[in-house]
Design an enzyme around this catalytic site. Structure first.
Site, short mmCIF file in Angstrom:
data_model
loop_
_atom_site.label_atom_id
_atom_site.label_comp_id
_atom_site.label_asym_id
_atom_site.label_seq_id
_atom_site.Cartn_x
_atom_site.Cartn_y
_atom_site.Cartn_z
N THR A 65 0.85 -1.20 0.00
CA THR A 65 0.00 0.00 0.00
C THR A 65 0.88 1.25 0.00
O THR A 65 0.47 2.30 -0.48
CB THR A 65 -0.98 0.01 1.19
OG1 THR A 65 -0.26 0.16 2.40
CG2 THR A 65 -1.83 -1.24 1.23
N ARG B 243 -43.56 26.79 5.61
CA ARG B 243 -42.46 26.40 6.50
C ARG B 243 -41.14 26.72 5.80
O ARG B 243 -41.11 26.98 4.59
CB ARG B 243 -42.53 24.91 6.85
CG ARG B 243 -42.32 23.99 5.67
CD ARG B 243 -42.24 22.51 6.06
NE ARG B 243 -41.96 21.69 4.88
CZ ARG B 243 -41.74 20.39 4.90
NH1 ARG B 243 -41.78 19.72 6.04
NH2 ARG B 243 -41.47 19.72 3.80
N VAL C 113 -40.27 17.14 0.77
CA VAL C 113 -38.87 16.95 0.34
C VAL C 113 -38.83 15.86 -0.72
O VAL C 113 -38.07 15.93 -1.69
CB VAL C 113 -37.98 16.60 1.56
CG1 VAL C 113 -36.57 16.24 1.12
CG2 VAL C 113 -37.95 17.75 2.55
N GLN C 114 -39.70 14.83 -0.55
CA GLN C 114 -39.73 13.72 -1.50
C GLN C 114 -39.99 14.23 -2.92
O GLN C 114 -39.29 13.86 -3.87
CB GLN C 114 -40.83 12.72 -1.12
CG GLN C 114 -40.50 11.79 0.03
CD GLN C 114 -40.79 12.37 1.42
OE1 GLN C 114 -40.88 13.58 1.61
NE2 GLN C 114 -40.92 11.50 2.41
O1 LIG Z 1 -41.12 16.87 3.36
C1 LIG Z 1 -41.29 16.13 4.35
N1 LIG Z 1 -41.30 14.78 4.18
C2 LIG Z 1 -41.48 13.91 5.22
O2 LIG Z 1 -41.47 12.67 5.03
C3 LIG Z 1 -41.67 14.47 6.49
N2 LIG Z 1 -41.89 13.94 7.72
C4 LIG Z 1 -42.00 14.98 8.60
O3 LIG Z 1 -42.17 14.85 9.84
N3 LIG Z 1 -41.87 16.16 7.96
C5 LIG Z 1 -41.68 15.88 6.64
N4 LIG Z 1 -41.49 16.68 5.57
#
Ligand SMILES: O=c1[nH]c(=O)c2[nH]c(=O)[nH]c2[nH]1
Length: 305
Positions: free
Chosen positions: A59, A178, A233-234
């Site tokens: 190495t 938010r 967020v998903q």
């Molecule tokens: O965008 C979000 N996705 C989640 O899965 C989630 N779960 C949570 O408590 N807040 C949020 N916000």
């Protein structure tokens, strides 16, 4: 097979730090700082099962190769091309080496601007890290996965979360207002499957990295004046990843990991002062623990044809 046991092994050097400066005759200096990990698949089983080290590539030699090759690179190159060059060397040069994984993280040194003018040899540290992991087999088959880390993004509005599962443990209220904040980690696979398929210049991995980063953050924020509403967020993650896939045909899949860094509404009250601080989308408690983590890998669906 060794004495009735199966061994799945590789060995290498981790966290080899190297900086390379190029000093062109005209124009400013160029510099990169890399942390390199090398791992070799090699036929050196006797070293595990006996005291025979005769087939081990030390190495220490791998570490020295990183510096030797950096010296030989007299022209500026990207971390992807440096990783490819190292992987090609290890797999070509040593008969017993059947494959190599070379991972590199680049430190974000950025040229300093003074009164809007680029400094010829001054750099300051930025925040996002460019990463790559190149896997190569002796035959020249490659897997190039590049990525980024530490891309911190936040918007103060145009985010909400509602309509989720409600049960006896649910306290979170529905909201259409938010803060949403995250620190994106992403990786993406280039579909060049063999070293012979990697396009020469002007294709530039660094330019692609910058473009992917821009597509990800532009999609997160939306237009400058109106933004774009994020219902989760998903959903935002999905739109970010598909924007990259729609834009860059040579990218096969995109992985995104996005922590949901909560900014909690602050409400404070006492018996004497029931409205000491009443939340009106103004005072938040930023938190990093605990945080949500949303992650997905998105690729193109196979055509039905
Ligand atoms: O965008 C979000 N996705 C989640 O899965 C989630 N779960 C949570 O408590 N807040 C949020 N916000």
């Amino acid at each position: 097979m060794a004495e009735g046991f199966k061994i799945d092994q590789r060995h290498g050097k981790s966290r080899v730090r190297v900086a390379r400066v190029w000093r062109p005759h005209s124009g400013g200096h160029v510099m990169v700082e890399w942390e390199v990990d090398v791992s070799l698949f090699s036929d050196c089983l006797p070293s595990y099962t006996s005291d025979d080290n005769s087939s081990i590539v030390a190495t220490d030699s791998m570490k020295n190769t990183v510096y030797g090759k950096a010296k030989e690179c007299t022209e500026e190159l990207t971390l992807e091309r440096f990783a490819l060059l190292l992987a090609r060397h290890f797999t070509n040069y040593y008969p017993q080496v059947t494959g190599a994984i070379v991972s590199i993280v680049e430190k974000p040194w950025e040229r300093v601007l003074i009164d809007g003018k680029p400094h010829s040899h001054g750099f300051k540290l930025g925040s996002e890290l460019h990463t790559t992991e190149v896997t190569m087999k002796k035959c020249g088959a490659v897997n190039i996965i590049s990525g980024l880390k530490n891309l911190s993004l936040l918007k103060t509005t145009q985010s909400g979360f509602e309509g989720f599962v409600r049960d006896k443990y649910t306290l979170l209220p529905d909201t259409r207002e938010r803060i949403v904040a995250t620190e994106v980690t992403s990786s993406w696979r280039y579909k060049f499957a063999n070293i012979s398929q990697i396009p020469p210049a002007p294709f530039c991995f660094r330019q692609r990295y910058n473009e992917v980063k821009k597509v990800l953050s532009d999609t997160f924020f939306g237009p400058v004046d109106t933004g774009v509403y994020s219902p989760s967020v998903q959903n935002t993650l999905y739109l970010m990843a598909t924007a990259v896939l729609n834009r860059f045909q040579e990218i096969e899949w995109v992985h995104l990991r996005m922590p949901n860094l909560h900014f909690l509404p602050v409400n404070m009250s006492s018996k004497e002062n029931p409205n000491m601080v009443k939340f009106a989308d103004d005072v938040y408690l930023p938190t990093s623990e605990p945080h949500g983590t949303i992650q997905a890998t998105i690729s193109r669906a196979m055509s039905k044809l």
